[in-house]
Design a protein around this motif. Sequence first.
Motif: not given
Length: 456
Positions: A24, A31, A92, A205-206, A208-211, A216, A218
């Motif tokens: 990840t 990104l 974030r 996108l940031w 919705r996906w980043m942590d 995270h 993933r």
Amino acid sequence: MSDAETASKPVTTGARQARRRIPTRYLVLALIFVITSVNYADRSSLSITGSSLQRELGFSTVQLGYVFSAFSWAYVLAQLPGGLLLDRFGARRIYALSLGLWTLVTAAVSLVGLITTPVLVALILVFALRLLLGVFESPAFPANARIATTWFPTAERGRATAVFNSAQYFATALFAPVMGWVTHEFGWRWVFVLLGVLGLALTVLWLRWMDSPAGHRRVTPAELDAIVSGGGLVDLEPGKSRGEHSRAPLGRRRIARIFGTRALWGVYLSQYAVNALTYFFITWFPVYLVKGRGLSLLQVGFVAALPALCGFLGGLAGGFFSDTLLRRGRSLTLARKLPSILGMALATSIALCTFTDSSALIVAIMTLAFFGKGLGSLGWAITTDIAPPEATSFVSSTMNAFGNIAGIVTPIVIGYTVQATGSFAVALWFVAAHGLLAVLALAVMGPIQRIRFDER
């Protein structure tokens, strides 16, 4: 087939899939590389559109130099507040806010002069928007450094910082031809519209996906343990701490300890010198090609991509070379300093452009110089190696503030020297001298090691 064999088969398949799974942290790096590319496209957009914008809005050469510098005035002053916000609220949330706001300001430049506007009013509007761009972009690179410190082990951090730092060259290599073509075909305003659309998409996108690594969805336990055991500070983000580092606020003693570190002052000065070359490239270089070398705007977009591409390759080479030295048992100090000094010594070759009238040779020299600049741009890696866990963004922001003073000085000095002399010769020697300044700063900065606070 027995029940035991049947039961074990999916587990084996799952294990193989896990082994083939992209970590990840590499997707996180990809990104922030893309976001940083758009970040630099935003701040360098004025250099590609500058000649057209100057002609349409009626700016003088000196006025254009001040407009080029406006970004850095605000960028420098906003570094410390931006770093404190990152340490308080995490990457974030602050990165998302920053990205969304700088995107809106970039898009707003397209509106200047749509109705008949006096030159002074247009100048104030563009200057003000570039000031706001500097404010809103100020947390970006400190956030990148914070993310690298959080997500990557020490032995991978040179490569990680080299990748996101090299996005500045990739941005020019990719966007300069596109922006030159868009300006030539549709007008300079559409460049800022295009960048606005890209920025808003990345903001969504940031969010919705980043942590953080610890939060995270993933990240596997194995990857998290690999990051922690390798020196990654995974507990930096608020609310995600594993309890390994103190979150006590900075006080006078701690700030004095930070600013009393010799290595940090070395990286401050070297980053200033590196950025002098950066800001020549993203402000006056395209103008130099148009006015000093007689190239068309469409040609400039493609020609500017060549040094940028080599700067990108040099940036990656510097990070990988540094981490290779580290894995082979060389000291952290040698692994960071050697590529930096070699690269910045090579960057001084930009002065050789004053000895030839061949446009092809000048582009070749610029390409060599910017490969060297990329190779030597390890300031962010050094900063992540030095910064204490309690103040990673504070240290990154102060380094970025010192470094980006060059963004104020360089465009203005070049604007005045070009207007006074009628050529870019003095400007090129001015830029080349910063390569020697970086070498000197790196040579005397002392050992590179993490600052540790005395808690007694």
